[in-house]
Enzyme design. Structure first.
Site, PDB file in Angstrom:
ATOM      1  N   GLU A 194      47.130  48.937  40.180  1.00 31.05           N
ATOM      2  CA  GLU A 194      46.130  50.002  40.259  1.00 31.05           C
ATOM      3  C   GLU A 194      46.739  51.353  39.892  1.00 31.05           C
ATOM      4  O   GLU A 194      46.126  52.162  39.179  1.00 31.05           O
ATOM      5  CB  GLU A 194      45.568  50.133  41.684  1.00 31.05           C
TER       6      GLU A 194
ATOM      7  N   HIS B 174      52.311  49.499  41.467  1.00 25.18           N
ATOM      8  CA  HIS B 174      51.292  48.466  41.628  1.00 25.18           C
ATOM      9  C   HIS B 174      50.306  48.597  40.460  1.00 25.18           C
ATOM     10  O   HIS B 174      50.164  49.675  39.867  1.00 25.18           O
ATOM     11  CB  HIS B 174      50.559  48.655  42.960  1.00 25.18           C
TER      12      HIS B 174
ATOM     13  N   CYS C 175      47.472  52.027  47.471  1.00 30.90           N
ATOM     14  CA  CYS C 175      46.555  52.050  46.324  1.00 30.90           C
ATOM     15  C   CYS C 175      45.141  52.469  46.729  1.00 30.90           C
ATOM     16  O   CYS C 175      44.458  53.166  45.974  1.00 30.90           O
ATOM     17  CB  CYS C 175      46.540  50.691  45.636  1.00 30.90           C
TER      18      CYS C 175
ATOM     19  N   CYS D  10      46.074  47.664  48.463  1.00 31.48           N
ATOM     20  CA  CYS D  10      46.883  47.928  49.663  1.00 31.48           C
ATOM     21  C   CYS D  10      46.600  49.353  50.143  1.00 31.48           C
ATOM     22  O   CYS D  10      45.835  50.102  49.520  1.00 31.48           O
ATOM     23  CB  CYS D  10      48.364  47.755  49.343  1.00 31.48           C
TER      24      CYS D  10
END
Lengths: 150, 150
Positions: B55, B53, B86, B83
């Site tokens: 991040e 992801h 993360c 999420c």
């Protein structure tokens, strides 16, 4: 759940190896069709990577090995209850069954903490088997932190 | 919170670039001492890595760039509410301030879902600023999914 299992034994071996590298001793293996496709130990210090927990190391390696983004049908064995980050990564990877050893009231996210698999924002829930080789998994951690304090 | 910010603009540029690569368009930057130390877009498909992801891509790059495991004092700008995975990684990395754009009722874990930063198993809580460039952040995602459906 008690008893031992050869895959959990392999995860324990990864945990021990991580401890010998000076990492918090947690280990994991990913199993597909009865075969180990990846093994991982905690590597956060070695890699300067807070995301390099055993589960994520093993999941990344399995995806690379298999050339696919998801591990549908795969099982993951890990010596400690996954944290919030790893519990979510396990869900995203579509792991079928999650087996873990020791419980982690301080940082776990399966039976403890945010209990992610019970949250409405969790869109894939693995079957969970907790407490497999629980004593051995916990002892490796206890020993590591005792030695570090001394 | 409304208004724009040059760091969020950079995160939006990363989101757009991710969409052009066929990834879900989410972008992030890590800022330390007023300087961008890393930029990341979603790369899950490209890398076959469910953990890639925006991040986490940005955090890993920042740690590599700075040669350290934690990012104490750094701020993270990301176009979508993090999420569960993360949100935890951001905490582990000791991010000081988290700025994000669009809200994510389906998968977010800050104000939605497990609200990790309010959990007793969260041991470092960043300062959170939500809704920065919210409309632009959301529109990139809406456009991407509309185009994919057509």
């Amino acid at each position: 759940m008690s008893g031992t299992n050869r895959f959990m034994d392999e995860a324990l071996a990864e945990a021990k190896a991580a401890g010998e590298r000076g990492e918090v001793p947690i280990g994991a293996v990913v199993v597909m069709d009865g075969r180990i496709v990846s093994r991982g130990g905690n590597r956060t210090r070695e890699l300067n990577d807070v995301t390099a927990h055993a589960e994520i190391v093993a999941i990344r390696m399995a995806c690379e090995e298999l050339g696919q983004e998801r591990l549908t049908g795969a099982d993951l064995y890990v010596t400690l209850e996954p944290c919030t980050m790893c519990a979510a990564a396990i869900s995203f990877a579509r792991i079928r069954r999650l087996y873990y050893g020791a419980h982690d009231p301080k940082g776990g996210a399966v039976e403890n903490g945010v209990q992610f698999y019970a949250a409405p924002t969790c869109h894939h829930v693995p079957d969970v088997y907790a407490g497999l080789s629980e004593t051995a998994s916990a002892e490796i951690l206890t020993e590591f932190f005792r030695a570090r304090r001394d």
